[in-house]
Motif scaffolding. Structure first.
Motif, PDB file in Angstrom:
ATOM      1  N   GLU A 201       0.879  -1.171   0.000  1.00  0.00           N
ATOM      2  CA  GLU A 201       0.000   0.000   0.000  1.00  0.00           C
ATOM      3  C   GLU A 201       0.916   1.220   0.000  1.00  0.00           C
ATOM      4  O   GLU A 201       1.299   1.751   1.040  1.00  0.00           O
ATOM      5  CB  GLU A 201      -0.937  -0.051   1.208  1.00  0.00           C
ATOM      6  CG  GLU A 201      -1.895  -1.232   1.109  1.00  0.00           C
ATOM      7  CD  GLU A 201      -2.632  -1.557   2.395  1.00  0.00           C
ATOM      8  OE1 GLU A 201      -2.426  -0.841   3.404  1.00  0.00           O
ATOM      9  OE2 GLU A 201      -3.397  -2.529   2.402  1.00  0.00           O
ATOM     10  N   THR A 204       2.126   4.617   2.358  1.00  0.00           N
ATOM     11  CA  THR A 204       1.666   4.598   3.748  1.00  0.00           C
ATOM     12  C   THR A 204       2.870   4.622   4.688  1.00  0.00           C
ATOM     13  O   THR A 204       2.840   5.280   5.731  1.00  0.00           O
ATOM     14  CB  THR A 204       0.806   3.357   4.031  1.00  0.00           C
ATOM     15  OG1 THR A 204       1.544   2.167   3.702  1.00  0.00           O
ATOM     16  CG2 THR A 204      -0.476   3.386   3.210  1.00  0.00           C
ATOM     17  N   LEU A 258      -3.359   2.693   6.619  1.00  0.00           N
ATOM     18  CA  LEU A 258      -3.496   1.671   5.592  1.00  0.00           C
ATOM     19  C   LEU A 258      -3.942   2.316   4.289  1.00  0.00           C
ATOM     20  O   LEU A 258      -4.403   3.463   4.268  1.00  0.00           O
ATOM     21  CB  LEU A 258      -4.521   0.610   6.015  1.00  0.00           C
ATOM     22  CG  LEU A 258      -4.210  -0.195   7.281  1.00  0.00           C
ATOM     23  CD1 LEU A 258      -5.415  -1.044   7.667  1.00  0.00           C
ATOM     24  CD2 LEU A 258      -2.981  -1.072   7.081  1.00  0.00           C
ATOM     25  N   GLY A 259      -3.818   1.577   3.208  1.00  0.00           N
ATOM     26  CA  GLY A 259      -4.311   2.036   1.922  1.00  0.00           C
ATOM     27  C   GLY A 259      -5.583   1.289   1.562  1.00  0.00           C
ATOM     28  O   GLY A 259      -5.832   0.185   2.046  1.00  0.00           O
ATOM     29  N   SER A 260      -6.398   1.896   0.740  1.00  0.00           N
ATOM     30  CA  SER A 260      -7.609   1.230   0.265  1.00  0.00           C
ATOM     31  C   SER A 260      -7.575   1.178  -1.254  1.00  0.00           C
ATOM     32  O   SER A 260      -6.960   2.031  -1.906  1.00  0.00           O
ATOM     33  CB  SER A 260      -8.868   1.963   0.737  1.00  0.00           C
ATOM     34  OG  SER A 260      -8.883   3.298   0.261  1.00  0.00           O
ATOM     35  N   GLN A 268     -11.506   6.398   5.120  1.00  0.00           N
ATOM     36  CA  GLN A 268     -12.279   5.625   6.083  1.00  0.00           C
ATOM     37  C   GLN A 268     -11.559   5.664   7.424  1.00  0.00           C
ATOM     38  O   GLN A 268     -10.332   5.594   7.474  1.00  0.00           O
ATOM     39  CB  GLN A 268     -12.426   4.175   5.620  1.00  0.00           C
ATOM     40  CG  GLN A 268     -13.075   4.015   4.258  1.00  0.00           C
ATOM     41  CD  GLN A 268     -12.777   2.671   3.652  1.00  0.00           C
ATOM     42  OE1 GLN A 268     -12.743   1.665   4.350  1.00  0.00           O
ATOM     43  NE2 GLN A 268     -12.546   2.639   2.353  1.00  0.00           N
ATOM     44  N   VAL A 297     -15.324   2.743   8.473  1.00  0.00           N
ATOM     45  CA  VAL A 297     -14.853   1.534   7.801  1.00  0.00           C
ATOM     46  C   VAL A 297     -15.927   0.465   7.820  1.00  0.00           C
ATOM     47  O   VAL A 297     -16.130  -0.268   6.860  1.00  0.00           O
ATOM     48  CB  VAL A 297     -13.563   1.018   8.481  1.00  0.00           C
ATOM     49  CG1 VAL A 297     -13.130  -0.306   7.871  1.00  0.00           C
ATOM     50  CG2 VAL A 297     -12.452   2.043   8.334  1.00  0.00           C
ATOM     51  N   GLU A 309      -9.226  -8.799   7.367  1.00  0.00           N
ATOM     52  CA  GLU A 309      -8.171  -7.895   6.915  1.00  0.00           C
ATOM     53  C   GLU A 309      -7.350  -7.304   8.057  1.00  0.00           C
ATOM     54  O   GLU A 309      -6.128  -7.254   7.985  1.00  0.00           O
ATOM     55  CB  GLU A 309      -8.782  -6.766   6.082  1.00  0.00           C
ATOM     56  CG  GLU A 309      -9.335  -7.240   4.752  1.00  0.00           C
ATOM     57  CD  GLU A 309      -9.812  -6.093   3.897  1.00  0.00           C
ATOM     58  OE1 GLU A 309      -9.688  -4.939   4.339  1.00  0.00           O
ATOM     59  OE2 GLU A 309     -10.303  -6.348   2.787  1.00  0.00           O
ATOM     60  N   THR A 310      -7.984  -6.793   9.085  1.00  0.00           N
ATOM     61  CA  THR A 310      -7.240  -6.118  10.161  1.00  0.00           C
ATOM     62  C   THR A 310      -7.711  -6.493  11.556  1.00  0.00           C
ATOM     63  O   THR A 310      -7.107  -6.077  12.538  1.00  0.00           O
ATOM     64  CB  THR A 310      -7.358  -4.582  10.019  1.00  0.00           C
ATOM     65  OG1 THR A 310      -8.743  -4.209  10.142  1.00  0.00           O
ATOM     66  CG2 THR A 310      -6.825  -4.115   8.681  1.00  0.00           C
ATOM     67  N   THR A 327      -7.691   3.675  13.156  1.00  0.00           N
ATOM     68  CA  THR A 327      -7.250   3.227  11.838  1.00  0.00           C
ATOM     69  C   THR A 327      -7.777   4.180  10.778  1.00  0.00           C
ATOM     70  O   THR A 327      -8.965   4.511  10.769  1.00  0.00           O
ATOM     71  CB  THR A 327      -7.769   1.806  11.538  1.00  0.00           C
ATOM     72  OG1 THR A 327      -7.273   0.903  12.527  1.00  0.00           O
ATOM     73  CG2 THR A 327      -7.312   1.344  10.160  1.00  0.00           C
ATOM     74  N   LYS A 329      -7.839   4.647   6.587  1.00  0.00           N
ATOM     75  CA  LYS A 329      -7.564   4.059   5.279  1.00  0.00           C
ATOM     76  C   LYS A 329      -7.622   5.166   4.233  1.00  0.00           C
ATOM     77  O   LYS A 329      -8.614   5.887   4.128  1.00  0.00           O
ATOM     78  CB  LYS A 329      -8.575   2.961   4.955  1.00  0.00           C
ATOM     79  CG  LYS A 329      -8.328   1.666   5.709  1.00  0.00           C
ATOM     80  CD  LYS A 329      -9.099   0.518   5.076  1.00  0.00           C
ATOM     81  CE  LYS A 329      -8.684  -0.817   5.664  1.00  0.00           C
ATOM     82  NZ  LYS A 329      -9.325  -1.946   4.961  1.00  0.00           N
ATOM     83  N   SER A 331      -7.366   6.256   0.259  1.00  0.00           N
ATOM     84  CA  SER A 331      -7.434   5.783  -1.119  1.00  0.00           C
ATOM     85  C   SER A 331      -6.190   6.236  -1.876  1.00  0.00           C
ATOM     86  O   SER A 331      -5.410   7.067  -1.406  1.00  0.00           O
ATOM     87  CB  SER A 331      -8.691   6.310  -1.811  1.00  0.00           C
ATOM     88  OG  SER A 331      -8.608   7.714  -1.967  1.00  0.00           O
TER      89      SER A 331
END
Length: 367
Positions: A201, A204, A258-260, A268, A297, A309-310, A327, A329, A331
């Motif tokens: 990702e 990040t 994190l990345g989405s 998110q 999220v 996922e997490t 957290t 996320k 994009s």
């Protein structure tokens, strides 16, 4: 963001110093630069006293020669400039000057004239003595632009996206700070989940390290390809590092970046862990709301998908370590500093503000 200066060059044998001046040039540089608010990176540990010294025993903080070189290059990558002592030229100093200059760092050197043409070509400032060199650095306060720094850092990291760590090295990297906040980026590099290869990702990790530089928070990112996703699997070096850091230090909040993917655009935010009178999630939501409307999220994905996922890492931090976890996320549009530099900068600025404000709250509870 403090300017960070990397020191390179041989140390002076105390036997050559006058009785009135018993300090090595590194000590002088560290004292002067830090007194003017600059951060100094000194890659050597020199175990000596006024009566006993063996320069050959000066050792780097890493272990083997290969590790020392990799560590030195990594420290230069994290710095804005280097100060090089050329009184005793060495292969190592020359290579570090060359690498730093080619990496876009501000290179200041001092030593006896005439300087080698290679040194003159690969440095921006040249002086005959250390005092003038220090005055130049203090007066100019060299800094790398955050976006440029992040791009350069990610370029270096990209070489390790799909590379397993060398024998004896961890697959993560820790950046120490002063604030009671730890920023983590567990997917900064590629990783495996359920036997399937997952791409990194991107940016990040760069964003997490940039927050460390800008706010002095702690940061922990993946640094090589991970054989097991730390967000899912129980026993991973990354997860163990989080546990050790929380137990060893005063960590009052963990921010996970994190990345989405394209299927979940935008931003998110989620939160889990001990509830307090200070609503970390809501404050971050208000902060990043300046960029766009933010959906939780949990509304973007099913609970089953989140757990896969997490969930395991989130529950471990919140329940076993009893530390609040937020957290975020991001994009792809917020992680493209080459094409969308304003969005990347704005997102990083707002996260930095959140870290500093949250730190003020946490410190007020401690003192």
């Amino acid at each position: 963001m403090l300017s960070s200066i990397y020191l390179t060059g041989s140390s002076i044998d105390p036997g050559e110093l006058s009785q009135a001046h018993k300090s090595d040039w590194r000590t002088l540089a560290i004292t002067r630069l830090m007194n003017h608010g600059l951060k100094v990176t000194n890659p050597l540990e020199i175990p000596w006293t006024e009566t006993e010294f063996n320069f050959d025993e000066a050792i780097d903080l890493a272990g083997s020669s290969d590790q020392r070189v990799r560590r030195a290059l990594g420290l230069i990558d994290q710095s804005d400039a280097i100060l090089a002592n050329l009184e005793r030229p060495s292969y190592g100093t020359a290579m570090e000057i060359f690498y730093a200059y080619r990496s876009g760092k501000h290179v200041t050197v001092f030593g006896s004239s005439p300087l080698n043409p290679w040194v003159a070509t690969h440095s921006q400032a040249r002086f005959n003595d250390i005092d003038l060199a220090l005055r130049h650095i203090i007066g100019n306060q060299p800094r790398s632009a955050p976006v440029d720094w992040a791009i350069h850092y990610e370029n270096q990291l990209s070489e390790r996206y799909e590379q397993m760590p060398p024998y004896g090295e961890p697959d993560y990297k820790f950046f120490g700070g002063d604030l009671p906040i730890l920023v983590i980026a567990p997917h900064a590099t590629a990783y495996f989940r359920e036997g399937e290869f997952q791409e990194q990702e991107s940016f990040t990790g760069s964003m997490a390290v940039l927050l460390n530089r800008r706010t002095a928070c702690h940061a922990l990112t993946s640094n090589y390809c991970l054989v097991a996703d730390p967000c899912v699997y129980a026993d991973t070096p990354f997860k163990t590092a989080i546990k050790d850091l929380v137990k060893a230090g005063n960590i009052g909040l963990i921010l996970m970046i994190l990345g989405s993917g394209q299927q979940t655009p935008g931003l998110q935010i989620d939160h889990c862990g001990p509830t307090r009178d200070y609503d970390f999630e809501q404050r971050l939501r208000l902060k990043l709301g300046a960029l766009e409307e933010i959906a939780p999220v949990k509304l973007a994905k099913s609970q089953e998908e989140l757990d896969r996922e997490t969930g395991p890492l989130s529950r471990f931090i919140a329940e076993e370590l009893a530390v609040p976890l937020v957290t975020v996320k991001l994009s792809k549009r917020y992680r493209m500093p080459r094409l969308q530099s304003m969005l990347f900068s704005r997102a990083t600025d707002l996260l930095a503000q959140f870290v500093l404000e949250s730190s003020s709250y946490l410190n007020s509870r401690l003192y």
